[in-house]
Design a protein around this motif. Sequence first.
Motif, PDB file in Angstrom:
ATOM      1  N   SER A   1     -38.722 -19.576 -26.763  1.00 36.39           N
ATOM      2  CA  SER A   1     -37.514 -20.083 -25.934  1.00 36.39           C
ATOM      3  C   SER A   1     -37.054 -19.179 -24.896  1.00 36.39           C
ATOM      4  N   SER A   2     -37.440 -18.101 -24.945  1.00 31.56           N
ATOM      5  CA  SER A   2     -36.616 -16.780 -23.999  1.00 31.56           C
ATOM      6  C   SER A   2     -37.453 -16.710 -22.637  1.00 31.56           C
TER       7      SER A   2
ATOM      8  N   GLY B   1     -29.682 -22.150 -26.151  1.00 36.79           N
ATOM      9  CA  GLY B   1     -29.763 -21.695 -24.578  1.00 36.79           C
ATOM     10  C   GLY B   1     -28.267 -20.900 -24.274  1.00 36.79           C
TER      11      GLY B   1
ATOM     12  N   ASN C   1     -40.264 -18.668 -32.540  1.00 35.11           N
ATOM     13  CA  ASN C   1     -39.374 -19.840 -31.523  1.00 35.11           C
ATOM     14  C   ASN C   1     -38.410 -19.009 -30.521  1.00 35.11           C
TER      15      ASN C   1
ATOM     16  N   SER D   1     -31.573 -20.268 -29.553  1.00 33.67           N
ATOM     17  CA  SER D   1     -31.981 -21.836 -29.816  1.00 33.67           C
ATOM     18  C   SER D   1     -30.893 -23.067 -29.023  1.00 33.67           C
TER      19      SER D   1
END
Length: 347
Positions: A293-294, A203, A289, A201
Amino acid sequence: MQKMTVNTTEKYDILLGAGLKEKVAELLLPFCPTKKVFIITDDIVDRLYGEEITESLNREGFSAEKFVFKNGEASKNISVLSEILEFAALKGFKRNDLFLTLGGGVPGDMGGLASALYMRGVPIVQMPTTLLSAVDSSVGGKTAIDLKAGKNLCGAFKQPKLVIIDTDIIKNLPDDIFACGMGEVIKCNIIKDLPIFDYISKGAVKQNIESVIFDCLALKKEIVEQDEFDTKGIRNILNAGHTVAHAIELLSGFSIMHGNAVAMGTVIEAKISEKLGFCNKNTAQSIENAVKSSGLYFEIPFSKEDIANACILDKKNKDSRIVFLLPEKIGSCREVKLTADELINLL
Ligand SMILES: NC(=O)c1ccc[n+]([C@@H]2O[C@H](COP(=O)([O-])OP(=O)(O)OC[C@H]3O[C@@H](n4cnc5c(N)ncnc54)[C@H](O)[C@@H]3O)[C@@H](O)[C@H]2O)c1
Ligand SMILES: [Zn+2]
């Protein structure tokens, strides 16, 4: 550099750190008194690291031969395996020489199997170059090739003498290959509560890559040590997300890569778990999520019926029911068996 020892029938170390490829000769020496090394790799990895590794071995007085095959799952078959074995024989490799796999899960699985078969077994060192192979396939001793009838149907258990993970190689992966590995990394964070979802989350996965890989390997080590030969059902936990993942891979004709399919599988299986009331909405949402986000591909181009029918073929199934390892919360999964009809209603 970090070191982790895997306590299987034959103990071995995993070495994890930056710049380890520069030290390969020194690291291999204890396992290769003859200084004869057989490198098994694919064409992409060869172009990136093949020459560098071969030259550094030669500089230290090793004689290294290399077998290079075309990259990708389509090569993980019996004819390439046979070419590897014939090449080893042609070059005069003996039982006390060393095999070294350099690459992702495909060179690792196929080179591992070749080392189990050649002269009834030669020592092998695994040097994974994808995130997926670093956190998963290079450790645990499962080796295999695919048959026409299915994936990984022909294999052997063969623990390596050593696993060398150079985090510089992993950090420099192209984004799509790195993302694929995140499928297995996310799976690890579902099985065991780890700080990885937090890194995703923020980064911050690459910044913390050494600890991410270490945590995933510590989980794999813990499971493999309890069930080295996959006979006690304990290793099944590592299949979280994999029932649907295997179905997606099969339906795509293996054009969707394993790690990406695992990521999709973890999200779909978390939603099934939520619908069954085994986990709450937050758990399913945090998994989704993390996947989204990956940088993972997430359009599933198959119908519920196709997915359910493909799940029926899964190896884990018992009593004609489909076995899932579903999340209860982050850090805990349970085995659930469903009929195909129940599954269609839940998808
Ligand atoms: N034995 C096990 O326990 C186990 C566990 C999980 C997966 N697997 C197997 O692993 C395989 C998937 O592994 P994978 O995703 O690593 O596949 P892979 O080896 O095919 O690698 C994926 C792609 O990345 C390329 N590549 C590798 N290293 C690179 C680098 N450093 N830079 C740029 N490109 C690079 C490869 O050439 C290939 O095109 C499957 O066959 C799966 O069945 C085995
Ligand atoms: Zn997997």
